[in-house]
Enzyme design. Structure first.
Site, PDB file in Angstrom:
ATOM      1  N   HIS A  53      37.452  41.667  37.955  1.00  0.00           N
ATOM      2  CA  HIS A  53      38.479  41.868  38.960  1.00  0.00           C
ATOM      3  C   HIS A  53      38.657  43.366  39.197  1.00  0.00           C
ATOM      4  O   HIS A  53      38.125  44.191  38.450  1.00  0.00           O
ATOM      5  CB  HIS A  53      39.807  41.230  38.526  1.00  0.00           C
TER       6      HIS A  53
HETATM    7  C1  T46 Z   1      42.041  44.894  32.909  1.00  0.00           C
HETATM    8  C2  T46 Z   1      41.270  44.525  31.697  1.00  0.00           C
HETATM    9  C3  T46 Z   1      40.763  45.723  30.954  1.00  0.00           C
HETATM   10  C4  T46 Z   1      49.821  39.216  31.290  1.00  0.00           C
HETATM   11  O1  T46 Z   1      50.637  38.295  31.341  1.00  0.00           O
HETATM   12  N1  T46 Z   1      50.259  40.499  31.110  1.00  0.00           N
HETATM   13  C5  T46 Z   1      49.402  41.544  31.037  1.00  0.00           C
HETATM   14  O2  T46 Z   1      49.843  42.700  30.869  1.00  0.00           O
HETATM   15  C6  T46 Z   1      47.996  41.288  31.167  1.00  0.00           C
HETATM   16  C7  T46 Z   1      47.000  42.437  31.121  1.00  0.00           C
HETATM   17  C8  T46 Z   1      47.582  40.009  31.359  1.00  0.00           C
HETATM   18  N2  T46 Z   1      48.474  38.989  31.406  1.00  0.00           N
HETATM   19  C9  T46 Z   1      48.012  37.614  31.538  1.00  0.00           C
HETATM   20  C10 T46 Z   1      47.250  37.302  32.822  1.00  0.00           C
HETATM   21  C11 T46 Z   1      46.279  36.221  32.405  1.00  0.00           C
HETATM   22  O3  T46 Z   1      46.926  34.955  32.468  1.00  0.00           O
HETATM   23  O4  T46 Z   1      47.080  37.364  30.486  1.00  0.00           O
HETATM   24  C12 T46 Z   1      46.016  36.533  30.926  1.00  0.00           C
HETATM   25  C13 T46 Z   1      44.690  37.206  30.698  1.00  0.00           C
HETATM   26  O5  T46 Z   1      44.544  38.296  31.622  1.00  0.00           O
HETATM   27  P1  T46 Z   1      43.150  38.609  32.309  1.00  0.00           P
HETATM   28  O6  T46 Z   1      42.352  37.370  32.517  1.00  0.00           O
HETATM   29  O7  T46 Z   1      43.406  39.451  33.520  1.00  0.00           O
HETATM   30  O8  T46 Z   1      42.445  39.490  31.172  1.00  0.00           O
HETATM   31  P2  T46 Z   1      41.147  40.380  31.270  1.00  0.00           P
HETATM   32  O9  T46 Z   1      40.742  40.687  29.889  1.00  0.00           O
HETATM   33  O10 T46 Z   1      40.119  39.763  32.161  1.00  0.00           O
HETATM   34  O11 T46 Z   1      41.640  41.727  31.996  1.00  0.00           O
HETATM   35  C14 T46 Z   1      42.604  42.548  31.383  1.00  0.00           C
HETATM   36  C15 T46 Z   1      43.646  43.039  32.397  1.00  0.00           C
HETATM   37  O12 T46 Z   1      44.236  41.916  33.054  1.00  0.00           O
HETATM   38  C16 T46 Z   1      43.034  43.923  33.430  1.00  0.00           C
HETATM   39  O13 T46 Z   1      44.046  44.567  34.171  1.00  0.00           O
HETATM   40  O14 T46 Z   1      41.765  45.896  33.531  1.00  0.00           O
HETATM   41  O15 T46 Z   1      41.964  43.667  30.796  1.00  0.00           O
END
Ligand code: T46
Length: 127
Positions: A40
């Site tokens: 993303h």
């Molecule tokens: C990024 C990379 C390096 C939250 O509720 N609060 C938060 O602060 C974050 C970061 C995520 N979430 C929730 C959203 C999703 O339901 O946690 C779940 C996993 O997030 P996501 O699938 O976006 O995780 P990654 O590892 O793909 O990405 C994350 C960050 O979202 C993103 O901003 O740059 O780590």
């Protein structure tokens, strides 16, 4: 990094290395081998990412070119600006990836589709 006979210390504060006010910190751990994350971009969010334990490979794509950085040392960070598509690959089992973010969590700031990302980047370049 500051080190002496007792060990090492890394300090992170607003300045040239972190050119934004840190409003949120989160960390990722318990990652699985061969399971990638990310895929993303963010409309506004800027972040600094550091693997304080273990390693992972961070791929960053600005819509024109891709680069990758191995985050493999607690004294090595990467700044990820807004409108950068990121993917994290090859997590080691002991990886702890800590991220310092310029904004609070906001799902509306995410662009989770690559074609949408390219459209936003292209529209921005024209304006
Ligand atoms: C990024 C990379 C390096 C939250 O509720 N609060 C938060 O602060 C974050 C970061 C995520 N979430 C929730 C959203 C999703 O339901 O946690 C779940 C996993 O997030 P996501 O699938 O976006 O995780 P990654 O590892 O793909 O990405 C994350 C960050 O979202 C993103 O901003 O740059 O780590």
């Amino acid at each position: 990094m500051i080190g002496d006979a007792r060990g090492s210390l890394v300090s992170i504060e607003k300045g040239p290395q972190v050119p934004f006010e840190i409003k949120r910190v989160y960390y990722i751990f318990g990652t699985q081998l061969e399971v990638s994350r990310g895929f993303h971009a963010h409309k506004q969010l800027r972040q600094l990412a550091v693997c304080v334990s273990g390693k992972c490979r961070m791929v960053m794509d600005d819509g024109t070119s891709r680069k990758e950085v191995w985050l493999n040392s607690p004294d090595k960070g990467v700044l990820i600006n807004n409108l950068i598509w990121r993917e994290m690959h090859d997590f080691s089992e002991d990886c702890v990836l800590i991220v310092f973010a310029s904004q609070e969590y906001d799902e509306a700031d995410y662009i989770r589709n690559y074609d949408d990302f390219i459209n936003v980047v292209t529209a921005n370049a024209k304006s």
